[in-house]
Design an enzyme around this catalytic site. Structure first.
Site, PDB file in Angstrom:
ATOM      1  N   GLU A 113      41.579  41.233  46.040  1.00 48.12           N
ATOM      2  CA  GLU A 113      41.094  41.005  44.666  1.00 48.12           C
ATOM      3  C   GLU A 113      39.602  41.324  44.581  1.00 48.12           C
ATOM      4  OE1 GLU A 113      41.425  41.133  41.775  1.00 48.12           O
ATOM      5  OE2 GLU A 113      41.930  39.279  40.750  1.00 48.12           O
ATOM      6  N   ARG A 121      32.774  50.690  36.199  1.00 47.94           N
ATOM      7  CA  ARG A 121      33.596  50.572  37.411  1.00 47.94           C
ATOM      8  C   ARG A 121      33.130  51.555  38.479  1.00 47.94           C
ATOM      9  NH1 ARG A 121      38.075  47.388  36.048  1.00 47.94           N
ATOM     10  NH2 ARG A 121      38.885  47.633  33.945  1.00 47.94           N
ATOM     11  N   ASP A 173      36.951  34.114  39.398  1.00 46.88           N
ATOM     12  CA  ASP A 173      36.081  33.509  38.398  1.00 46.88           C
ATOM     13  C   ASP A 173      36.662  32.130  38.056  1.00 46.88           C
ATOM     14  OD1 ASP A 173      33.981  33.580  36.437  1.00 46.88           O
ATOM     15  OD2 ASP A 173      35.386  34.252  34.931  1.00 46.88           O
ATOM     16  N   ASP A 183      34.297  45.928  35.660  1.00 48.57           N
ATOM     17  CA  ASP A 183      33.887  46.559  34.398  1.00 48.57           C
ATOM     18  C   ASP A 183      33.281  45.581  33.402  1.00 48.57           C
ATOM     19  OD1 ASP A 183      36.391  45.185  33.838  1.00 48.57           O
ATOM     20  OD2 ASP A 183      36.386  46.260  31.929  1.00 48.57           O
ATOM     21  N   GLY A 226      39.718  31.354  38.422  1.00 49.79           N
ATOM     22  CA  GLY A 226      40.786  31.129  39.400  1.00 49.79           C
ATOM     23  C   GLY A 226      42.176  31.291  38.808  1.00 49.79           C
ATOM     24  N   LEU A 229      44.430  34.510  40.072  1.00 54.92           N
ATOM     25  CA  LEU A 229      44.997  34.418  41.419  1.00 54.92           C
ATOM     26  C   LEU A 229      45.954  33.257  41.562  1.00 54.92           C
ATOM     27  CD1 LEU A 229      42.304  35.638  43.896  1.00 54.92           C
ATOM     28  CD2 LEU A 229      44.485  36.653  43.303  1.00 54.92           C
ATOM     29  N   GLY A 265      40.461  46.087  38.580  1.00 55.73           N
ATOM     30  CA  GLY A 265      39.172  45.792  39.209  1.00 55.73           C
ATOM     31  C   GLY A 265      39.095  45.998  40.707  1.00 55.73           C
TER      32      GLY A 265
END
Ligand code: IMP
Ligand code: MG
Length: 186
Positions: free
Chosen positions: A107, A173, A111, A167, A113, A116, A52
């Protein structure tokens, strides 16, 4: 499995533009300048989380005017349609020994979390000189685990978004902006 999708069907799922190309460009120019000012003279490694973040990485690294290296990791967050299932898997790791670098994780979106949180724990254990997280988008209302990015370019509501690297089932993308995905009809 490939996606066979007509242009009409593809376009019909682009509900509305949330962040324009111009807004993205301006925010990245500022983020690049801030990084250049605060990391000047230090060994920087930008770590992009694939897939992403590949578009964000390519623009952010070109907005940085001081020497920096780049690296890639691939993390897969499993989705059922547009809903995260919570499983995160590292499918490709970095090649660099990060103990020699000030690492900036690049990143696309935070969302729940989970991605990450896992990646930060993994990379912190490798003792980088420092570790920060820059995200293009943040959906704070969706957090399932505590996680706050050091820099977040845009905060967005609880919507599934596509474009600029993000995506839906591997498509969209290549859109140059961030759009809301039109749910339904799947
Ligand atoms: P998290 O682990 O739930 O924070 O999810 C992070 C990953 O899920 C992101 O890096 C994206 O790849 C994906 N993701 C989360 N929200 C969206 C969205 O709205 N559109 C597309 N991908 C998303
Ligand atoms: Mg991602």
């Amino acid at each position: 499995m490939s996606n066979i999708c007509s242009v009409e069907e593809f376009n019909s799922k682009i509900k509305r533009i949330l962040v324009t190309e111009e807004e993205i460009k301006a925010a990245i120019a500022k983020a690049g300048k801030d990084i250049s000012d605060s990391y000047d003279g230090r060994p920087i490694l930008l770590v992009s989380i694939l897939k992403g973040a590949f578009v964000f990485m390519s623009d952010l690294c070109r907005a940085i005017t001081v020497p920096c290296e780049i690296g890639f990791m691939c993390a897969k967050s499993y989705y059922s349609g547009t809903v995260s299932t919570g499983a995160v898997k590292i499918t490709m790791d970095l090649e660099q020994d990060i103990s020699q670098y000030h690492v900036i994780i690049v990143e696309d979106i935070i969302d729940t979390g989970r991605t990450l949180k896992d990646i930060v724990a993994l990379l912190s254990a490798r003792n980088p000189l420092s570790l920060r997280v820059v995200t293009l988008l943040d959906k704070p209302s969706r957090r399932k685990v505590d996680f706050v990015a050091d820099v977040s370019l845009f905060t967005i509501p609880d919507l599934f978004v596509i474009g600029y690297g993000l995506d839906c089932a591997e498509l969209y993308r290549n859109l140059p902006y961030i759009a809301e995905y039109a749910e339904g009809g799947e």
